[in-house]
Design an enzyme around this catalytic site. Structure first.
Site, mmCIF file in Angstrom:
data_model
loop_
_atom_site.group_PDB
_atom_site.id
_atom_site.type_symbol
_atom_site.label_atom_id
_atom_site.label_comp_id
_atom_site.label_asym_id
_atom_site.label_seq_id
_atom_site.Cartn_x
_atom_site.Cartn_y
_atom_site.Cartn_z
ATOM 1 N N GLY A 95 15.570 -26.521 27.136
ATOM 2 C CA GLY A 95 15.466 -26.441 28.447
ATOM 3 C C GLY A 95 14.699 -27.868 28.937
ATOM 4 O O GLY A 95 15.100 -28.712 29.680
ATOM 5 N N ASP A 116 17.779 -29.577 16.249
ATOM 6 C CA ASP A 116 17.700 -28.081 16.679
ATOM 7 C C ASP A 116 18.706 -27.330 15.813
ATOM 8 O O ASP A 116 19.657 -27.936 14.913
ATOM 9 C CB ASP A 116 18.327 -28.105 18.022
ATOM 10 N N LYS A 139 23.731 -27.077 19.594
ATOM 11 C CA LYS A 139 22.987 -27.865 20.829
ATOM 12 C C LYS A 139 22.839 -29.381 20.483
ATOM 13 O O LYS A 139 22.962 -30.452 21.369
ATOM 14 C CB LYS A 139 21.687 -27.257 20.826
ATOM 15 N N ASN A 162 16.515 -26.160 10.849
ATOM 16 C CA ASN A 162 15.189 -25.584 11.165
ATOM 17 C C ASN A 162 14.016 -26.054 10.246
ATOM 18 O O ASN A 162 14.147 -26.154 9.090
ATOM 19 C CB ASN A 162 15.206 -24.103 10.819
ATOM 20 N N CYS A 241 -5.490 -32.568 17.098
ATOM 21 C CA CYS A 241 -4.192 -32.110 16.872
ATOM 22 C C CYS A 241 -3.869 -30.764 17.328
ATOM 23 O O CYS A 241 -4.937 -30.036 17.948
ATOM 24 C CB CYS A 241 -4.032 -32.151 15.197
ATOM 25 N N CYS A 244 -6.253 -28.283 15.941
ATOM 26 C CA CYS A 244 -7.899 -28.409 16.291
ATOM 27 C C CYS A 244 -8.432 -27.637 17.156
ATOM 28 O O CYS A 244 -9.336 -26.988 17.001
ATOM 29 C CB CYS A 244 -8.174 -30.056 16.832
ATOM 30 N N CYS A 265 13.394 -11.065 27.498
ATOM 31 C CA CYS A 265 13.379 -12.628 27.199
ATOM 32 C C CYS A 265 12.511 -13.107 28.121
ATOM 33 O O CYS A 265 12.311 -12.613 29.171
ATOM 34 C CB CYS A 265 14.945 -13.274 27.038
#
Length: 427
Positions: A95, A116, A139, A162, A241, A244, A265
């Site tokens: 999105g 993706d 995607k 992935n 980061c 952190c 969901c």
């Protein structure tokens, strides 16, 4: 495709004329009609624009970059065409990521790397960018299909993988540091990584890769209730980061996967994701083209239209070893960096004093300093033209109050007073 169909029509016509048996011509005519139909469909389809060699600021309807180049003419950016030299990697084409990719494509970014592993579903139609006819496509492939139609000048690279797997992470690392499309920046890798993923594990993978490569990146996210979101700039060694300041879920030792219930969901609003994507790309442009202020952290609460911002320093006890290495490098380079910043500020101050306060302008307005008038001897005068007098006293002259002058005393009066005093003393 259109040229191939026309060539096929020509071949059918030649075959029709060369056949001795007229009974076969009906089949050929049928094929010819089908080819003509396909040709008409091809010609009536969307027309893709040709690639543009150089960005132009010419204000014409046929120029796809005229509105963008106006930023340069208005002094917002020094050279907008530099955007074609930059590479941006977007991890997560969902999105937020898909909308961010479209915005950067319309802005004329040089190269986009898209990552993706998921496919387009009908459940994604509540979001922007994807279309129902793309259901079933990966995607990344769907994004390349759409973005290449919008702007063929952008170099698109898609990676259907992935990044949280061992092989996927290695490919991700390799693509970030070895790929470069601009000859002047060969071997420099990408300029910025945008994390648009929706889970902690993927964010930690991006964090690890960017810490190891000393790669600046921006993190983004939208809450599960779809009413808030955030963006964050992460510069290894200089800012915190992702490890952190871990989320509460990690600090509490809770497994993120145990929180997701079967058949439930997260909420998703195209409005919230569009706002977050816009903020993300806006700060990306400011970072790449060096204008404005890049927000270190910017939140968004849609219920109150609240935009909190803050800065986060790196944690000296961070659990990420690569982050600690970047912190040490940043600390060692601090003296040289401070000296360079001081020299730059002094040079800017010097140039500011040399440049006139008010440059020429089209209205022919000039402002003169009062000191210049004094040096030129242009002193004001209170002299009046001949024949005129002032009704009121001048404000520059000290005024004398009535009756404040001592009375005039003659010499005879003084002698008389002396005689009187002498007579009093003799008594």
């Amino acid at each position: 495709m259109e040229a191939e169909l026309k060539e096929l029509l020509h071949d059918l016509e030649s075959l029709n004329q060369s056949l001795p048996d007229p009974s076969h011509r009906a089949s050929i005519d049928k094929l010819r009609l089908r080819v003509e139909h396909l040709t008409s469909l091809e010609m009536s389809g969307p027309v893709r624009r040709l690639k543009v060699q150089d960005m132009s600021a010419e204000v014409v309807d046929s120029n796809p970059y005229s509105r963008l180049m106006a930023l340069q003419r208005m002094g917002i950016v020094e050279n907008y065409e530099r955007i074609r030299e930059f590479s941006v990697a977007i991890v997560g084409i969902g999105g937020v990521g898909s909308v961010a990719a479209e915005m950067l494509t319309r802005c004329g970014i040089g190269r986009l790397l898209l990552y993706d592993y998921d496919k387009v579903e009908l459940a994604n139609m509540n979001r922007l960018f994807f279309r129902p006819d793309q259901v079933g496509m990966t995607k990344t492939d769907a994004a390349v299909q759409t973005l290449s139609d919008i702007n063929p000048d952008v170099v698109l690279e898609s990676y259907t993988l992935n990044i949280t797997t061992v092989q996927g992470f290695e490919t991700f690392m390799s693509s970030l540091k070895n790929k470069s499309f601009c000859p002047r920046k060969e071997g420099s890798g990408v300029d910025l990584v945008l994390s648009c993923v929706d889970n902690y594990e993927a964010r930690m993978a991006v964090n690890q890769a960017c810490n190891e490569l000393n790669q600046t990146w921006m993190e983004s996210g939208v809450s599960e209730d779809a009413v808030s979101g955030h963006i964050q700039l992460l510069i290894p060694g200089e800012t915190a980061c992702f490890a952190c300041a871990p989320p509460l879920i990690v600090a509490s030792g809770i497994d993120e996967r145990t929180l997701k219930r079967e058949g439930v969901c997260a909420a998703s609003l195209p409005t919230t994701m569009g706002v977050v994507a816009g903020l993300l790309v806006q700060n990306t442009l400011k970072f790449l083209l060096k204008f404005g202020h890049v927000s270190p952290y910017l939140g968004y609460n849609s219920l109150k239209d609240f935009f909190p911002t803050m800065e986060m320093k790196p944690n000296p006890q961070c659990s990420n070893a690569a982050c600690l290495e970047r912190q040490e490098e940043y600390f060692l380079a601090k003296p040289a960096r401070d000296a360079a910043l001081k020299a730059k500020m002094e040079a800017e101050d010097l140039s500011a004093t040399e440049v006139s306060l008010h440059a020429d302008n089209e209205w022919h307005i000039s402002v003169v300093d009062d000191n210049e008038l004094d040096s030129m001897g242009a002193a004001s005068t209170d002299a009046l033209p001949e024949g005129l007098v002032r009704e009121l006293p001048s404000a520059d002259e000290p005024q004398k109050l009535p009756g404040s002058e001592p009375p005039l005393t003659s010499i005879d009066d003084l002698e008389d007073l002396r005689r009187q005093l002498d007579a009093l003393n003799s008594n």
